[in-house]
Design a protein around this motif. Structure first.
Motif, PDB file in Angstrom:
ATOM      1  N   GLN A   6       1.456   4.732   0.243  1.00  0.00           N
ATOM      2  CA  GLN A   6       2.924   4.702   0.636  1.00  0.00           C
ATOM      3  C   GLN A   6       2.966   5.084   2.101  1.00  0.00           C
ATOM      4  N   LYS A  47      10.103  -4.082  14.045  1.00  0.00           N
ATOM      5  CA  LYS A  47       9.179  -5.319  13.351  1.00  0.00           C
ATOM      6  C   LYS A  47       9.928  -6.397  12.970  1.00  0.00           C
ATOM      7  N   LYS A  98     -14.440  -7.801  -6.860  1.00  0.00           N
ATOM      8  CA  LYS A  98     -12.911  -7.733  -7.075  1.00  0.00           C
ATOM      9  C   LYS A  98     -12.438  -9.084  -7.990  1.00  0.00           C
ATOM     10  N   PRO A 149      13.793   1.590   9.645  1.00  0.00           N
ATOM     11  CA  PRO A 149      13.021   2.628   9.363  1.00  0.00           C
ATOM     12  C   PRO A 149      11.899   3.002  10.428  1.00  0.00           C
ATOM     13  N   TYR A 150      12.026   2.299  11.442  1.00  0.00           N
ATOM     14  CA  TYR A 150      10.978   2.429  12.668  1.00  0.00           C
ATOM     15  C   TYR A 150      11.410   3.344  13.773  1.00  0.00           C
ATOM     16  N   ALA A 203      -3.097  -6.710   5.080  1.00  0.00           N
ATOM     17  CA  ALA A 203      -2.086  -7.721   5.725  1.00  0.00           C
ATOM     18  C   ALA A 203      -1.480  -6.853   7.012  1.00  0.00           C
ATOM     19  N   THR A 204      -1.408  -5.576   6.882  1.00  0.00           N
ATOM     20  CA  THR A 204      -0.810  -4.904   8.195  1.00  0.00           C
ATOM     21  C   THR A 204      -1.853  -4.979   9.062  1.00  0.00           C
ATOM     22  N   LYS A 226     -11.634   0.106  -2.104  1.00  0.00           N
ATOM     23  CA  LYS A 226     -11.241  -0.974  -2.393  1.00  0.00           C
ATOM     24  C   LYS A 226     -11.775  -1.794  -3.573  1.00  0.00           C
ATOM     25  N   LYS A 276       1.658   2.265   4.021  1.00  0.00           N
ATOM     26  CA  LYS A 276       2.602   1.307   3.737  1.00  0.00           C
ATOM     27  C   LYS A 276       1.492   0.055   3.520  1.00  0.00           C
ATOM     28  N   GLU A 313      -3.846  -2.862  -5.880  1.00  0.00           N
ATOM     29  CA  GLU A 313      -3.744  -3.902  -6.901  1.00  0.00           C
ATOM     30  C   GLU A 313      -3.427  -3.193  -8.275  1.00  0.00           C
ATOM     31  N   GLU A 314      -3.732  -4.176  -9.232  1.00  0.00           N
ATOM     32  CA  GLU A 314      -3.251  -3.481 -10.569  1.00  0.00           C
ATOM     33  C   GLU A 314      -4.107  -2.402 -11.051  1.00  0.00           C
ATOM     34  N   ARG A 322      -1.978   6.179  -4.445  1.00  0.00           N
ATOM     35  CA  ARG A 322      -0.644   5.786  -4.250  1.00  0.00           C
ATOM     36  C   ARG A 322       0.108   6.482  -3.095  1.00  0.00           C
ATOM     37  N   LEU A 364       8.940  -0.510   4.889  1.00  0.00           N
ATOM     38  CA  LEU A 364       9.200   0.756   4.093  1.00  0.00           C
ATOM     39  C   LEU A 364      10.387   0.711   3.421  1.00  0.00           C
ATOM     40  N   PHE A 402      -6.726   0.108  -6.973  1.00  0.00           N
ATOM     41  CA  PHE A 402      -7.705   0.393  -5.847  1.00  0.00           C
ATOM     42  C   PHE A 402      -6.673  -0.492  -4.579  1.00  0.00           C
ATOM     43  N   PHE A 403      -7.145  -0.287  -3.311  1.00  0.00           N
ATOM     44  CA  PHE A 403      -6.540  -0.922  -2.315  1.00  0.00           C
ATOM     45  C   PHE A 403      -6.676  -2.295  -2.322  1.00  0.00           C
ATOM     46  N   LEU A 404      -5.748  -3.040  -1.819  1.00  0.00           N
ATOM     47  CA  LEU A 404      -5.562  -4.610  -2.080  1.00  0.00           C
ATOM     48  C   LEU A 404      -5.738  -5.256  -0.551  1.00  0.00           C
ATOM     49  N   GLU A 405      -6.597  -5.682  -0.296  1.00  0.00           N
ATOM     50  CA  GLU A 405      -7.081  -6.647   0.895  1.00  0.00           C
ATOM     51  C   GLU A 405      -6.120  -7.748   1.348  1.00  0.00           C
TER      52      GLU A 405
END
Lengths: 256, 435, 563
Positions: C414, C526, B303, C506-507, C439-440, C450, C417, C421-422, C410, A74, C425-428
């Motif tokens: 956020q 975390k 992609k 933050p948690y 990754a989370t 995606k 979290k 990508e550039e 965006r 975050l 689109f969402f980055l896997e």
């Protein structure tokens, strides 16, 4: 032989470390001087680590985290930035602030990672070896770096840097907010004061000294030195050892 | 083990592996049936993967190990499904297990049997028959299961009753010549996922016209993968098989046997990307190398694919030639000469190269008709498993799901996604029966 | 545990050749020999592939035979291989946290290919640093977290609906959150769907009927995600539906928000009248309003260029489908498709392309440097094959524009979290082998959110996300990371209760308990470590990344202090 600097990088696990891996996967070449320490978040980088690094003869240190807003945790990178700003100010007292860098690198920026590392390595090459390695300077400089480190771990500075965002970005219960300018004024004075105080403490550890001795050594106004001495006495870091003639001599009570 | 929760996955390539892992992670027991001596499929044979240029085995190996160690996965290698009874919720599947002649649970993988084995010259399928090995062998160093096997057709003892050197050499006493073909019956199978992958076409025409097998410097893309792979026959130093010289100019020929009225009409989907990748890897080994890709359309829709193609053109000396290949001739130095109709100039042109790499067509795997018969499922007109585009992982029969290239040519990310998709359908089925 | 810490450190170092990826540049045997000279290293070896079953067996054997209690592997990257080696040493009887990874491939041999000597020296330094940290590693226990067996799927298009239905069928309570008034996403805008004659509305009705039947599935339309708290297994969600808030508790989250069709406002004289997009053509087809006799379709409008480097992958099939619909109705209409590379991969799509050719659709290739030009009533296009410009008369021009990322991606990224990508689109987590995961842990991605995906692929990915989510939801508890922050007993006196850590976490994992003492809630932590580097009294310790451990790495690189 050309100077090959020792560069240390602190990379956060999620963005910049992944970006560095991507540089590898893409076979993007960069200078081999950097050694990376992986941390989970750039916010983990304790200011102390930077000074430890310079004390150990490292020539340049770079901290990398996720781009603002992208932090896996975050806001850790914002905290990293605050700490970094403090370290930068502290290092400017010994003219080493150009030897550190904070950058944001995402997991998809292998190219950017390589570019930053290349550029930073070149910069450090240009600056030359760390002055710590210069025998004519090392003695005084290491003492001063130690004073910087002591400042960085001091309660006062850590409390200020730890509360910076809370103070400047959130209102307190009375609806007040500290302006960033005002905070910075207070903070900068605090940083300088703590540095001077820690230099006094370290100097008095070697030998008992008078205010005048210290004023000459630190090239400062004796009245300023005296006010620091009084505060240090209040913190029980310094005490009066003896009086020679009419001059009080002080000693550090700092334990090893 | 709770038997009602069994799922059979046929095919141990990346699609089958992913489906098995997802189901196993849901607590569902999986029998993973693989015809070959080890799992990993075609992906294990690749050098690197697009568009990240990750080393293929590096990213696959952890999955192989995970499968091997997972308490909910039973791997049956050297095995084929022979008969299927029952219906969704309660299939009974007969599996023929071929003898390995080495006890799987005893072998340490030390390789002593292979070192003493006097029978040499056995072609290694994993290296696309570019190398040979002993009759006692392991297909590749990181094979899973990590145990050796003895080729029953070549072994001196099995065929002539003499030798047994391996028996003496094996400190673990793992050699077992008494192993026979064995038909095992797996009961209480809720559902099945078919993920038997693909083969590559080696039709005489037009491959012969392209000089394949006549000229040593005309090779298939899969052969190229093995030749440039660090763990392949050349240790990662790409050389021409005719004279050992390093190639400086390579032609990659697209749509060999595909998108053609003479052979297969469909598109193999993955060749545009892997050819660009192969050209890039070759260039990494030798940055003076030039590559020419002879193509009809560049298909880079997934992609990061178009970016990858663009990078190849700007940074890796790859030139794209929109063209139709007439033939590939060979000169006295065994140099392939590409004869092609250049679409840009509308002229017939020639290009002499050091090496020509053929992007051969993906075809349904050997034995697909038998598989379809056994499972009583429909094939489409191209002999791939028939699916509905709007219900992509379902076959024509309830309780039989499919994923990966056995129903449509596709790249690895899509195979992996489909594998999870098929696993979801199988999991739904298991849950439904439970409820 | 204290007696473990004080016991003699016996470190084993395993240097991986990774085929020639490492071994081809640096001498791994020498690195293994070098490792033996380092303090506390009792054993070292080099393996062709340390991660192979053979390599893993070698580690286990060495641990057992040499009584090792710390293991260091110098190979690729912990991001992919750390779990494997941790599990391996666990099987050998060691606590998995007594393992340390040294990255000498991705961050060394691969990036210093032209300087083997420097790469070798760097590898030595990195191994020395890794060994010095390993020496200070401590045993840790994983934390067990309960799993709420329910899911939230964000986005009610094809991928989201299919995902939600599968989760429902797997028996998990599922919440489908859609920002629009109705379900359907882009399917609502389409007429027919390729590669069949099926009406989009028919497909949508089928899906919606299934949603209505689904017992475990609750749909929230006109709803927007407001806040997300918590972690895998236990998310607290706040959504805003019209003007009121709804709170949901779920175990996992699936992102299926789709994408947006690009409007070519300044391209090819687009006017939405006789120069329209394929999407606008769909509406005309539905209402049977096509009067144009000469139709020119232009592909790759606003894509595969400097602004948008990518191929949107669905536009060629859309153009072919619409061309075929028109040809079927009125075979005598003239349709030309101006394309760069026709994207019809696989069996059925390629067949579709052939059908269009057979139906008399004209295909003309153009190149990006010579774009078609729209001039009053003709489209001028340079034709390579005859090396001259040709003019095609038109009544209607149809532009194929790409799918682009939603402009609120965006914001959503956020909140969750997760990265973009550039192209936004969402980055896997990994484009090759983890196409559906973020990754989370506990958050998944499917469909056009995606990357542009057609209906078939969106359906598959929706199902895939349901499978990935199912691997978590089917368990009552899961284990989470044990490398968290804590205040060790011997540091308790240091803490002066300044509360800086409470504000900075933050948690919200740090609280003051009834005795006015600082407590760190382990399941919420975390392990980012920001509290420790902020703690005014340096009382907080981050497990697995302690000051001691990190400083030992620094000193191992710098050499002992210069002084």
């Amino acid at each position: 032989m050309s100077f090959e600097p020792k560069i240390l990088g602190f990379l956060c696990n999620w963005c910049s470390y992944a970006g560095a891996d991507l540089a590898g996967v893409s076979r993007i070449q960069y200078p081999p001087n950097i050694r990376v320490i992986r941390v989970m978040c750039s916010g983990r980088v304790d200011p102390e680590f930077i000074f430890d690094g310079f004390e150990a003869g490292i020539d340049g240190i770079i901290v990398m985290g996720c781009h603002p807003g992208d932090c896996h945790y975050l806001e850790g990178n914002y905290e990293a930035e605050k700490k970094f700003n403090m370290v930068e100010k502290l290092l400017s007292f010994v003219d080493m602030n150009e030897r550190i860098r904070l950058e944001w690198v995402s997991a998809s920026e292998g190219n950017r990672f390589a570019e930053i590392v290349t550029e930073f390595t070149d910069k450090i090459k240009e600056l030359g070896p760390s002055p710590v390695k210069d025998p004519s300077k090392a003695n005084v400089l290491l003492k001063n770096i130690n004073a910087l480190k002591m400042s960085a771990v001091s309660y006062r500075l850590r409390a200020l840097v730890g509360r910076e965002r809370a103070l400047t970005e959130q209102e307190n219960i009375y609806g007040e907010k500290v302006s960033l300018e005002r905070f910075n004024d207070v903070f900068e004075n605090a940083i300088f004061d703590e540095y001077v105080r820690n230099r006094i403490v370290l100097s008095l550890k070697e030998d008992t000294k008078s205010v005048k001795d210290l004023a000459i050594e630190l090239n400062m106004d004796p009245s300023k030195i005296l006010s620091h001495i009084l505060i240090l006495k209040g913190r029980s870091q310094v005490s009066m050892d003896k009086i020679v003639g009419i001059t009080p001599l002080y000693i550090s009570t700092l334990e090893e | 083990m709770d038997n009602s929760r069994n799922v059979v996955v046929v095919g141990g390539g990346i699609a089958g592996i992913q489906a098995a892992l997802d189901l196993a992670d849901m607590g569902i027991h999986v029998h993973l049936i693989e015809k070959k001596p080890c799992i990993g499929g075609k992906m294990a044979q690749l050098d690197k993967t697009f568009p990240t240029l990750d080393c293929s085995i590096c990213i696959l190996a952890p999955k192989l190990s995970e499968c091997y160690r997972h308490k909910n996965i039973t791997i049956h290698t050297l095995s084929e499904v022979k008969n299927v009874k029952g219906e969704r919720g309660n299939f009974v599947i007969d599996v023929l297990k071929n003898p390995r002649y080495i006890k799987e649970d005893v072998c340490t993988g030390c390789g002593d049997c292979s070192r003493v084995c006097p029978v040499r010259g056995v072609y290694n399928y994993f290296d696309v028959n570019l190398t040979t090995q002993a009759a006692a062998y392991i297909p590749f160093p990181s094979a899973v299961p990590p145990v050796y096997l003895i080729d029953g057709e070549k072994c001196a003892y099995i065929n002539y009753g003499i030798c047994e050197l391996c028996v003496k050499a094996c400190g673990a006493e793992a050699i077992d010549f008494n192993q026979k073909e064995e038909l095992i019956s797996i009961k209480n199978i809720n559902s099945v996922i078919l993920a038997t992958g693909y083969d590559l076409a080696e039709f005489e025409n037009p491959l012969r016209g392209y000089g394949y097998k006549k000229c040593k410097n005309v090779i298939t893309a899969l052969e190229f993968e093995r030749l440039i792979c660090a763990s392949g026959p050349l240790g990662g130093h790409l050389k021409r098989l005719s004279d050992g010289k390093e190639p400086k100019k390579i032609a990659f020929i697209q749509c060999v046997n595909s998108r053609s009225y003479k052979a297969k009409q469909y598109c193999s989907s993955i060749c545009c990307m892997y050819s660009a990748k192969e050209a890039m890897i070759a260039h990494e080994h030798d940055n003076e190398l030039e590559s020419y890709i002879f193509y009809i359309d560049v298909r880079a829709g997934n992609k990061g694919f178009q970016k990858f193609i663009n990078r190849g053109e700007t940074e890796y000396n790859i030139r794209y030639v929109k063209s139709k290949i007439a033939q590939i001739k060979t000169d006295a130095q065994q140099n392939p000469i590409i004869v092609y109709e250049d679409f840009e100039s509308a002229k017939i042109k020639k290009l002499k190269v050091d090496l020509a790499v053929l992007a051969t067509c993906i075809i349904p795997p050997d034995g697909i008709e038998e598989l379809a018969n056994i499972f009583k499922i429909d094939l489409n007109k191209y002999n791939f498993i028939k699916t509905d585009p709007f219900y992509p992982v379902l076959t024509s029969r309830e309780g039989i799901y499919t994923c990966g290239c056995v129903h449509e040519p596709m790249d690895i990310p899509r195979s992996v996604a489909e594998a999870s998709g098929a696993a979801a359908k199988a999991a739904e089925s298991v849950r439904e029966v439970e409820i | 545990m204290p007696d473990k810490i004080s016991e003699e450190k016996k470190i084993g170092v395993f240097v991986c050749h990774c085929g020639t990826n490492i071994g081809g540049l640096v001498d791994c045997e020498k690195l293994a020999e070098y490792s033996k000279t380092l303090p506390n290293v009792k054993y070292s070896e080099h393996n062709l592939y340390t991660c192979s079953e053979t390599g893993l067996a070698a580690i286990k054997k060495a641990v057992q035979e040499n009584d090792l209690n710390r293991v260091v592997v110098a190979s690729c990257t912990p991001r992919t291989h750390e779990p494997l080696f941790r599990e391996c040493i666990e099987e050998a009887g060691l606590n998995p946290y007594l393992f340390n990874f040294v990255n000498i491939r991705d961050q060394c041999t691969w990036v210093h290919m032209k300087d083997p000597e420097a790469a070798y020296e760097k590898s030595k330094d990195l191994i020395r640093m890794g060994v010095s940290k390993a020496e200070k590693l401590e045993e840790l226990e994983k934390i067990i977290v309960e799993v709420n067996p329910s899911a939230m799927v964000i986005g009610g298009g094809v991928s989201g609906i299919n995902c939600a239905l599968s989760l429902n069928n797997q028996g998990f309570k599922t919440f489908l959150v859609e920002k629009d008034k109705e379900l359907g996403g882009r399917l609502k805008e389409l007429y027919q769907v390729f590669p069949s004659d099926k009406q989009a509305s028919e497909l949508l009705n089928e899906l919606v009927a299934k949603v209505k039947e689904a017992k475990n599935l609750t749909v929230y339309t006109s709803s927007k995600l407001k806040s997300v708290n918590g972690f895998i297994g236990n998310y607290e969600i706040e959504i805003e539906q019209r003007n009121h808030n709804v709170n949901l508790n779920v175990g996992v989250i699936v992102v299926a928000v789709g994408a947006t069709s690009y409007k070519p406002l300044s391209l090819f004289n687009y006017n939405s009248k006789n120069i329209i997009t394929q999407l606008e053509l769909e509406n005309k087809l539905r209402d049977n309003q096509i009067e144009a006799n000469d139709i020119v379709m232009i592909q790759c409008v606003g894509s595969r260029n400097a602004d948008r480097e990518y191929c949107s992958s669905i536009c060629c099939m859309t153009a072919l489908k619409n061309a075929l619909i028109i040809k079927k109705r009125e075979p005598n209409r003239n349709i030309s498709i101006l394309f760069r590379d026709l994207y019809t991969p696989g069996t059925i799509y390629e067949e579709y392309y052939r059908k269009a050719r057979e139906a008399g659709v004209l295909f003309i290739k153009y190149t990006p440097d010579k774009q078609p030009i729209i001039d009053k009533s003709v489209v001028k296009v340079y034709n390579q094959y005859i090396n001259s410009e040709i003019s095609i008369p038109f009544d209607l021009v149809v532009l194929a524009t790409p799918l682009i990322a939603n402009n609120d991606n965006r914001e959503l990224a956020q909140l969750l979290k997760v990265p973009l990508e550039e192209n936004k689109f969402f980055l896997e987590a990994h484009v090759k082998l983890r196409p559906i995961d973020f990754a989370t842990d506990g958050v998944y991605i499917c469909g056009s959110a995606k990357w542009p995906a057609d209906i078939s692929e969106s359906t598959t990915q929706g199902l895939a996300a349901a499978s990935r989510a199912g691997t978590i939801l089917s368990h009552k508890t899961i284990e989470v990371e044990g490398a968290t922050a804590y205040i060790p007993d011997w540091n308790k006196d240091l803490c002066k209760g300044c509360e800086v850590c409470i504000k900075i976490c933050p948690y919200n994992a740090i609280v003051k308990d009834e005795n006015n003492e600082i407590q760190i809630i382990q399941a919420l932590c975390k392990g980012c470590g920001t509290c420790a580097s902020t703690c005014t009294k340096k009382a907080i310790v981050i497990r697995h990344f302690t000051n001691e451990q990190i400083i030992s790495e620094i000193l191992a690189f710098g050499g002992e202090k210069v002084a």
